[in-house]
Scaffold this active site. Structure first.
Site, PDB file in Angstrom:
ATOM      1  N   ILE A 360       0.962  -1.147  -0.229  1.00 29.73           N
ATOM      2  CA  ILE A 360       0.513  -0.236   0.148  1.00 29.73           C
ATOM      3  C   ILE A 360       0.542   1.105  -0.295  1.00 29.73           C
ATOM      4  O   ILE A 360       0.418   2.278  -0.170  1.00 29.73           O
ATOM      5  CB  ILE A 360      -0.960  -0.165   1.322  1.00 29.73           C
ATOM      6  N   GLY A 361       2.432   1.150  -0.508  1.00 30.52           N
ATOM      7  CA  GLY A 361       2.986   2.543  -0.246  1.00 30.52           C
ATOM      8  C   GLY A 361       4.608   2.420   0.254  1.00 30.52           C
ATOM      9  O   GLY A 361       4.281   1.229   0.066  1.00 30.52           O
ATOM     10  N   GLY A 363       8.782   4.474   0.548  1.00 30.90           N
ATOM     11  CA  GLY A 363       9.784   5.625   1.094  1.00 30.90           C
ATOM     12  C   GLY A 363      10.471   4.316   1.580  1.00 30.90           C
ATOM     13  O   GLY A 363      11.494   3.735   0.922  1.00 30.90           O
ATOM     14  N   SER A 364      12.172   5.784   2.430  1.00 32.76           N
ATOM     15  CA  SER A 364      12.839   5.688   2.050  1.00 32.76           C
ATOM     16  C   SER A 364      13.316   4.008   3.096  1.00 32.76           C
ATOM     17  O   SER A 364      14.900   3.512   3.107  1.00 32.76           O
ATOM     18  CB  SER A 364      13.398   6.937   2.234  1.00 32.76           C
ATOM     19  N   PHE A 365      12.982   4.360   3.899  1.00 30.60           N
ATOM     20  CA  PHE A 365      12.934   3.101   4.575  1.00 30.60           C
ATOM     21  C   PHE A 365      12.702   1.715   3.569  1.00 30.60           C
ATOM     22  O   PHE A 365      13.477   0.623   4.111  1.00 30.60           O
ATOM     23  CB  PHE A 365      12.154   3.148   6.274  1.00 30.60           C
ATOM     24  N   GLY A 366      11.212   1.432   3.388  1.00 35.78           N
ATOM     25  CA  GLY A 366      11.324   0.554   2.364  1.00 35.78           C
ATOM     26  C   GLY A 366       9.904  -0.001   2.068  1.00 35.78           C
ATOM     27  O   GLY A 366       9.115   1.117   1.333  1.00 35.78           O
ATOM     28  N   ASP A 489      10.640  15.845   9.704  1.00 34.59           N
ATOM     29  CA  ASP A 489       9.590  15.422   8.459  1.00 34.59           C
ATOM     30  C   ASP A 489       8.093  15.387   8.643  1.00 34.59           C
ATOM     31  O   ASP A 489       7.723  14.234   7.558  1.00 34.59           O
ATOM     32  CB  ASP A 489      10.890  13.681   8.073  1.00 34.59           C
TER      33      ASP A 489
END
Length: 658
Positions: A360-361, A363-366, A489
């Site tokens: 479902i999404g 980002g930089s983390f995973g 952030d």
């Protein structure tokens, strides 16, 4: 106060000058002139001295933050053994807490902003022409100093030949013109700095291309770099994205493979070499044609970076050492409070083996997956990417531990709740409550939602309620968490909406514990998201709770206008620009109603007053200087008033306009 060395050809002397606003310690380093090198500019935690190839740093992991120096492979003892916060290097001396040029020193008087200068070629150096001028910051080069004026943030320079229109100081000041600056850093005869609109600007002598920084550094008109270091004919900077160094000028002798893949916390330049503190272990690495381990020989730039022999027990102090130690304390997953530990197999089963259908999404983390636990609870599972690079794993580990530490002890209706975690081999996963209606960003900007006139968010009342929810979450972090927390952030993609459209702040991977006392700031390498970042933070590395306020201000403008934080300026040939740069002048020019998101519709009478109040609050939030921004308590009060206006309840809450 003295310096001792095992070299018989070395001598030492010392001097102490006490001023009514600070104590400046002079540490003289007198060596045979092997290679002409220098350290110019402003104070830092590492410095280089002209004419001696001497590199000094402030030691962190000892009770006293003393200075330790090396000239080649020779250790130099520094007396007295007292603590320092910053040092600068001149031709044959170091100073604590000042701005040092080739052979002169300038400093700003505490509280008054007035500058005093001393030393110089004839034993004295002129102060600014108008003694009443007040400065925010200083930097110094060879025979000149420049500062940022407190009144208008313009650059003012002066020097030993200030009467000449051909002087370096006058030329640099004239080239900067009326540009408002956040910070400056001087080399031998050139100056680079960060403007208030997020651009890198370099002025002065360009004989070796030291002003010709790569165009991509300003490709989005948003600053992509942090620390600057300027030598005689070269300049270097640290990339924000990965901490690596980019250099220009100097005939290309400072670029190449010598520092490729190495992440740095800070850098400082001599006239013909540069040194930096590595992120991994805070060791000191130097490179360039003028640095050599053996003082009787020079090393070609192709030989690669060289490391002065600082002992492992003497880790150089980074600017943020105290803040980082506080952040890392208590972050072990073994002490997670009220967070359930899951096995990897449990979470794989919950997500259908992390299938694309459940994703479902990201980002930089995973990646983030929707899952259903064995007890029927719906959750969102964030899985860190498994990469082969040690730096990537380190970044994943830091973000994982940070978020786990903070969310394990934070429980508030407007913060996304942590259900549990998984720490198995190299896998790092976090399990959150499921937020059915996704991120605010998607409702404002996703292609699936931008055309929907019937969206729930196409109501001024709902939009104001959502940003009020988010502000209340931030208020909890700033005012009620002990110790306080700076998120770092805040953005629309980190504001999530549950099944009842209640907004909650998410993603604490970059969060830090706040200062120990109110009004204190932390010197911290900037982190965050382009378009939302506080200019005072990315320009000066000054982190306070007001950094979150700036980010929230961008979100408020985003909600009002429906525009992205970075957008194309059609009036300027379609160049990318920060939304703040585009929107704020128009609102201040009375064009608010032309900027509002057309999908929501024209606000009614009470709604119009509410929208104006939100816009006013947003403008205060995105002030360049943190001191001019409101507190989160003020913002919550204004947004509560705005929501009450939408509900036709004029007298419930008064406006706070501080």
């Amino acid at each position: 106060m003295k310096i001792t060395s095992s070299s018989s050809s070395s001598s030492s002397s010392s001097s102490s000058i006490t001023v009514n606003y600070l104590i400046v310690i002079f540490i003289y380093v007198i060596f045979p002139l092997i290679v002409v090198v220098n350290g110019l500019g402003s104070s830092s935690t590492i410095a280089i001295s002209f004419g001696s190839q001497t590199v000094c740093g402030i030691i962190a992991e000892e009770p006293t933050r003393r200075i330790e120096c090396y000239r080649g492979n020779e250790r130099i003892s520094i007396q007295p053994n007292i603590s320092f916060e910053g040092i600068s290097g001149g031709r044959d001396f170091f100073c604590g807490l000042s701005s040092v040029g080739e052979d002169h020193v300038c400093a700003i008087k505490r509280d008054s902003g007035i500058v005093d200068c001393w030393r110089g070629e004839d034993g004295r150096f002129p102060s600014p022409e108008r003694e009443e001028e007040q400065f925010l910051s200083l930097t110094s080069g060879r025979g000149f100093s420049c500062g940022i004026l407190r009144s208008n943030r313009r650059v003012h320079c002066w020097g030993s030949t200030r009467s000449s229109r051909n002087s370096t100081s006058w030329e640099i000041q004239n080239q900067f013109g009326n540009t408002s600056m956040l910070s400056l850093n001087a080399g031998d005869s050139h100056v680079c700095g960060f403007s208030v609109n997020g651009s890198l600007i370099c002025k002065g002598n360009n004989d070796s291309g030291q002003l010709d920084f790569p165009s991509w550094l300003n490709s989005t008109r948003v600053l992509e770099i942090s620390s600057l270091a300027l030598g005689v004919n070269h300049s270097c900077a640290i990339r924000k994205s990965n901490g690596t160094v980019v250099c220009w000028g100097g005939g290309g002798r400072y670029s190449g493979n010598s520092t490729e893949g190495i992440s740095f916390e800070s850098i400082v330049a001599g006239s013909n070499f540069t040194c930096g503190l590595t992120t991994t272990n805070l060791s000191l690495i130097c490179w360039g044609p003028g640095f050599s381990i053996n003082p009787n020989s020079s090393i070609d730039s192709g030989s690669g970076p060289l490391t002065p022999p600082f002992s492992r027990s003497s880790t150089i102090k980074r600017q943020s050492s105290r803040a980082m130690r506080r952040q890392r304390s208590g972050t072990s997953a073994k002490h997670a409070d009220r967070a359930q530990e899951f096995s990897l197999s449990e979470l794989a089963l919950a997500t259908n083996q992390f299938s694309l259908e459940n994703k479902i999404g990201g980002g930089s983390f995973g990646s983030v997956y929707k899952g259903k636990l064995h007890d029927g609870r719906e959750v969102a599972i964030k899985r860190g990417e498994n990469g082969s690079k040690p730096k990537k794993f380190q970044e994943k580990e830091i973000a994982f531990q940070s978020e786990l530490a903070f969310l394990s002890r934070l429980h508030h209706k407007h913060l996304v709740g942590l259900v549990g975690f998984c720490e198995e081999n190299d896998d790092r996963l976090l399990v959150y409550e499921y937020m059915k209606n996704g991120a605010l960003y998607d409702h404002l900007h996703s292609k699936n939602n931008t055309e929907k006139s019937s969206s729930v968010l196409n109501s001024w009342k709902i939009r104001i309620k959502i940003v009020l929810d988010a502000a209340r979450g931030i208020e909890y972090l700033h005012n009620y968490a002990v110790p306080s927390i700076i998120h770092r952030d805040i953005k629309s993609s980190n504001i999530l909406l549950d099944a009842n459209w209640t907004a909650k702040v998410s993603d604490f991977g970059l969060s830090l514990l706040g200062p120990e006392s109110e009004g204190e700031f932390m010197s911290m390498k900037a982190a965050g998201t382009v378009g939302y970042m506080d200019p005072e933070y990315y320009g000066l590395n000054v982190l306070t709770a007001k950094t979150d306020i700036y980010c929230l201000g961008v979100v408020l403008l985003e909600v009002l206008t429906g525009k992205r934080a970075i957008l194309k300026d059609e009036e300027d040939g379609g160049n990318l620009i920060r939304m703040v740069e585009f929107v704020v002048p128009k609102i201040m020019g009375g064009e608010l109603w032309d900027l509002l998101d057309v999908r929501v519709g024209k606000p009614e009478m009470n709604e119009a007053e509410a929208v104006e109040l939100v816009a006013y609050t947003a403008l205060r939030c995105v002030n360049v200087e943190g001191k001019d921004r409101p507190t989160i308590t003020d913002i919550v009060a204004n947004l509560e008033r705005a929501l009450a206006l939408c509900e036709d309840n004029h007298d419930s809450i008064s406006i706070v306009a501080q």
